[in-house]
Motif scaffolding. Structure first.
Motif, mmCIF file in Angstrom:
data_model
loop_
_atom_site.group_PDB
_atom_site.id
_atom_site.type_symbol
_atom_site.label_atom_id
_atom_site.label_comp_id
_atom_site.label_asym_id
_atom_site.label_seq_id
_atom_site.Cartn_x
_atom_site.Cartn_y
_atom_site.Cartn_z
ATOM 1 N N ASN A 205 0.764 -1.307 -0.142
ATOM 2 C CA ASN A 205 -0.142 -0.069 -0.215
ATOM 3 C C ASN A 205 0.902 1.312 0.172
ATOM 4 N N LYS A 206 1.975 1.419 1.021
ATOM 5 C CA LYS A 206 2.719 2.512 0.920
ATOM 6 C C LYS A 206 3.544 2.376 -0.339
ATOM 7 N N LEU A 207 3.979 1.540 -0.940
ATOM 8 C CA LEU A 207 4.534 1.471 -2.329
ATOM 9 C C LEU A 207 3.772 1.783 -3.371
ATOM 10 N N GLU A 208 2.598 1.582 -3.328
ATOM 11 C CA GLU A 208 1.726 1.998 -4.445
ATOM 12 C C GLU A 208 1.405 3.348 -4.418
ATOM 13 N N ARG A 209 1.360 3.980 -3.173
ATOM 14 C CA ARG A 209 1.018 5.554 -2.817
ATOM 15 C C ARG A 209 2.390 6.233 -3.567
ATOM 16 N N LYS A 210 3.465 5.641 -3.524
ATOM 17 C CA LYS A 210 4.560 6.404 -4.144
ATOM 18 C C LYS A 210 4.958 6.192 -5.647
ATOM 19 N N MET A 211 4.682 4.960 -5.951
ATOM 20 C CA MET A 211 4.941 4.709 -7.169
ATOM 21 C C MET A 211 4.085 3.958 -8.229
ATOM 22 N N GLY A 212 2.827 4.107 -7.544
ATOM 23 C CA GLY A 212 1.567 3.493 -8.388
ATOM 24 C C GLY A 212 1.454 4.122 -9.729
ATOM 25 N N ARG A 213 1.825 5.426 -9.951
ATOM 26 C CA ARG A 213 1.641 6.015 -11.318
ATOM 27 C C ARG A 213 2.558 5.570 -12.323
ATOM 28 N N PHE A 214 3.504 4.824 -11.894
ATOM 29 C CA PHE A 214 4.385 4.177 -12.881
ATOM 30 C C PHE A 214 3.944 2.733 -13.300
ATOM 31 N N ALA A 215 3.114 2.299 -12.850
ATOM 32 C CA ALA A 215 2.506 0.824 -13.408
ATOM 33 C C ALA A 215 2.027 0.962 -14.707
ATOM 34 N N ILE A 216 2.205 -0.107 -15.348
ATOM 35 C CA ILE A 216 1.833 -0.516 -16.976
ATOM 36 C C ILE A 216 0.485 -1.102 -16.923
ATOM 37 N N PRO A 217 -0.578 -0.378 -17.383
ATOM 38 C CA PRO A 217 -1.928 -1.009 -17.461
ATOM 39 C C PRO A 217 -1.622 -2.048 -18.612
ATOM 40 N N ASN A 218 -2.669 -3.175 -18.356
ATOM 41 C CA ASN A 218 -2.789 -4.163 -19.431
ATOM 42 C C ASN A 218 -1.170 -4.819 -19.730
ATOM 43 N N LEU A 219 -0.614 -4.878 -18.681
ATOM 44 C CA LEU A 219 0.927 -5.476 -18.656
ATOM 45 C C LEU A 219 1.027 -6.888 -19.316
ATOM 46 N N GLN B 224 -6.753 -13.904 -20.697
ATOM 47 C CA GLN B 224 -7.839 -13.909 -19.524
ATOM 48 C C GLN B 224 -7.451 -13.925 -18.288
ATOM 49 N N LEU B 225 -6.494 -14.982 -18.127
ATOM 50 C CA LEU B 225 -5.869 -15.154 -16.733
ATOM 51 C C LEU B 225 -5.407 -13.641 -16.165
ATOM 52 N N GLY B 226 -4.653 -13.169 -16.928
ATOM 53 C CA GLY B 226 -3.771 -11.837 -16.716
ATOM 54 C C GLY B 226 -4.725 -10.711 -16.414
ATOM 55 N N GLN B 227 -5.829 -10.493 -17.271
ATOM 56 C CA GLN B 227 -6.702 -9.543 -17.227
ATOM 57 C C GLN B 227 -7.419 -9.681 -15.754
ATOM 58 N N ALA B 228 -7.729 -10.847 -15.482
ATOM 59 C CA ALA B 228 -8.586 -11.030 -14.182
ATOM 60 C C ALA B 228 -7.851 -10.835 -13.312
ATOM 61 N N LEU B 229 -6.479 -11.369 -12.821
ATOM 62 C CA LEU B 229 -5.737 -10.911 -12.081
ATOM 63 C C LEU B 229 -5.316 -9.316 -11.736
ATOM 64 N N GLU B 230 -5.295 -8.629 -12.768
ATOM 65 C CA GLU B 230 -5.109 -7.151 -12.765
ATOM 66 C C GLU B 230 -6.276 -6.644 -12.067
ATOM 67 N N ARG B 231 -7.544 -7.154 -12.575
ATOM 68 C CA ARG B 231 -8.720 -6.516 -11.946
ATOM 69 C C ARG B 231 -8.957 -6.950 -10.562
ATOM 70 N N THR B 232 -8.416 -7.966 -10.100
ATOM 71 C CA THR B 232 -8.640 -8.348 -8.748
ATOM 72 C C THR B 232 -7.470 -7.689 -7.951
ATOM 73 N N TRP B 233 -6.343 -7.730 -8.225
ATOM 74 C CA TRP B 233 -5.435 -6.859 -7.401
ATOM 75 C C TRP B 233 -5.123 -5.521 -7.634
ATOM 76 N N GLY B 234 -5.533 -5.063 -8.820
ATOM 77 C CA GLY B 234 -5.051 -3.455 -9.327
ATOM 78 C C GLY B 234 -4.024 -3.673 -10.073
ATOM 79 N N THR B 235 -3.640 -2.839 -10.917
ATOM 80 C CA THR B 235 -2.703 -2.529 -11.859
ATOM 81 C C THR B 235 -1.310 -2.571 -11.183
ATOM 82 N N PHE B 236 -1.295 -2.058 -10.215
ATOM 83 C CA PHE B 236 0.306 -1.882 -9.505
ATOM 84 C C PHE B 236 0.657 -3.281 -8.952
ATOM 85 N N ARG B 237 -0.326 -3.816 -8.071
ATOM 86 C CA ARG B 237 0.180 -5.096 -7.528
ATOM 87 C C ARG B 237 0.141 -6.192 -8.799
ATOM 88 N N PHE B 238 -0.502 -6.167 -9.507
ATOM 89 C CA PHE B 238 0.013 -7.130 -10.787
ATOM 90 C C PHE B 238 1.403 -6.947 -11.555
#
Length: 283
Positions: free
Chosen positions: A6-20, A84-98
């Motif tokens: 959570n702390k890492l996402e607040r600092k670096m979440g903007r750098f996450a790549i959507p649809n990785l 399909q698996l990757g998209q589902a995990l990204e929706r579940t965890w969020g882009t940053f955590r994926f």
């Protein structure tokens, strides 16, 4: 682990790549294309610490383009399935955590390659090339599959498009195959397998609910149940309450609460039980 992310996402979440997952699978397509049109080029893309230390630093990244050994038909099925698996995990965890999960697997694999290179150098006394065969994208795919199976163990898929089977049983089969590979291969192969799947091991053990079996947690649950049986007092009104442990924002202001989309009904869980609870089905 959740608080750290959570702390890492607040600092670096903007750098996450959507649809990785799209970019990863696009890399596979490039790799398959090269394997048919210019197979010799693939020799310059493998994860070889010997050549990386000689200046071929692009190998730190390009090994991800190496496609798993399979037929073209299987490759197409694999791309569709893992999309399909990757998209589902990204929706579940969020882009940053994926992103953290995938890049963590890539980084652990690179570290494993250099550990293996160092060990072999210490054993033989000379730099050793040719270790790229031990490291492949197969384990990136396997880590995605295993993580999905942990998040959605009761989801059914059609094996060979015919046989319905739950993800948790397929994960068991994958686990047996991994153990068999660890037994059958040499120590170099074991290093490659363990390091390539280390991101999944970290994810799995960090999401286990060890607090539920601790004496402190057992006592807290008993106290909570006894309080629930007592007449309601005039305490403050809460907005959130975990359906598992009963904690509210009054117990800990730093707690995060979310509703589970897989449970039937309005069940809200705290951050410690969101991914570890058993889904509630009325039928």
């Amino acid at each position: 682990m959740n608080n750290f992310l959570n702390k890492l996402e607040r600092k670096m979440g903007r750098f996450a790549i959507p649809n990785l997952i799209v970019w990863i699978l696009a890399g596979y397509v490039v790799g398959y294309t090269l394997s048919y049109l210019a197979p010799g080029v693939l020799n310059y893309l493998t994860l070889e610490p010997y050549y990386i230390l000689k200046g071929q630093i692009w190998r730190l990244v390009t090994w991800v383009l190496m496609p798993p050994d399979s037929s073209l038909l299987f490759a197409v099925i694999m791309v569709i399935f893992y999309y399909q698996l990757g998209q589902a995990l990204e929706r579940t965890w969020g882009t940053f955590r994926f992103n953290v999960y995938i890049f963590g697997g890539i980084i652990f694999t690179v570290i494993g390659a250099f550990i293996l290179y160092g060990v072999m150098y210490a054993v033989y006394g000379v730099p050793v090339a040719g270790m790229g065969a031990f490291f492949s994208t197969n384990y990136i795919n396997m880590a995605i599959f295993l993580a999905f199976a942990v998040c959605y163990p009761d989801m059914e898929v059609l094996l060979y498009f015919i046989i319905p089977i739950k993800m948790k049983w397929m994960a068991v089969v994958y686990g047996v195959l991994i153990i068999f590979s660890l037994i059958q291969t040499n120590w170099a192969g074991r290093v490659a397998i363990i390091m390539s799947l280390l991101n999944f091991l970290v994810f799995y053990f960090s999401t286990r609910n060890y607090k539920r079996i601790s004496p402190k947690e057992i006592h807290r649950r008993q106290t909570f149940k006894s309080q629930m049986r007592q007449p309601a007092g005039h305490g403050g009104v809460t907005k959130h309450k975990c359906a598992i442990c009963g904690r509210t924002e009054l117990d800990d202001p730093t707690l995060e609460f979310r509703f589970c989309s897989k449970c039937e009904g309005n069940y809200e869980y705290c951050q410690d039980h969101l991914f570890t609870h058993q889904h509630i089905h009325r039928s």
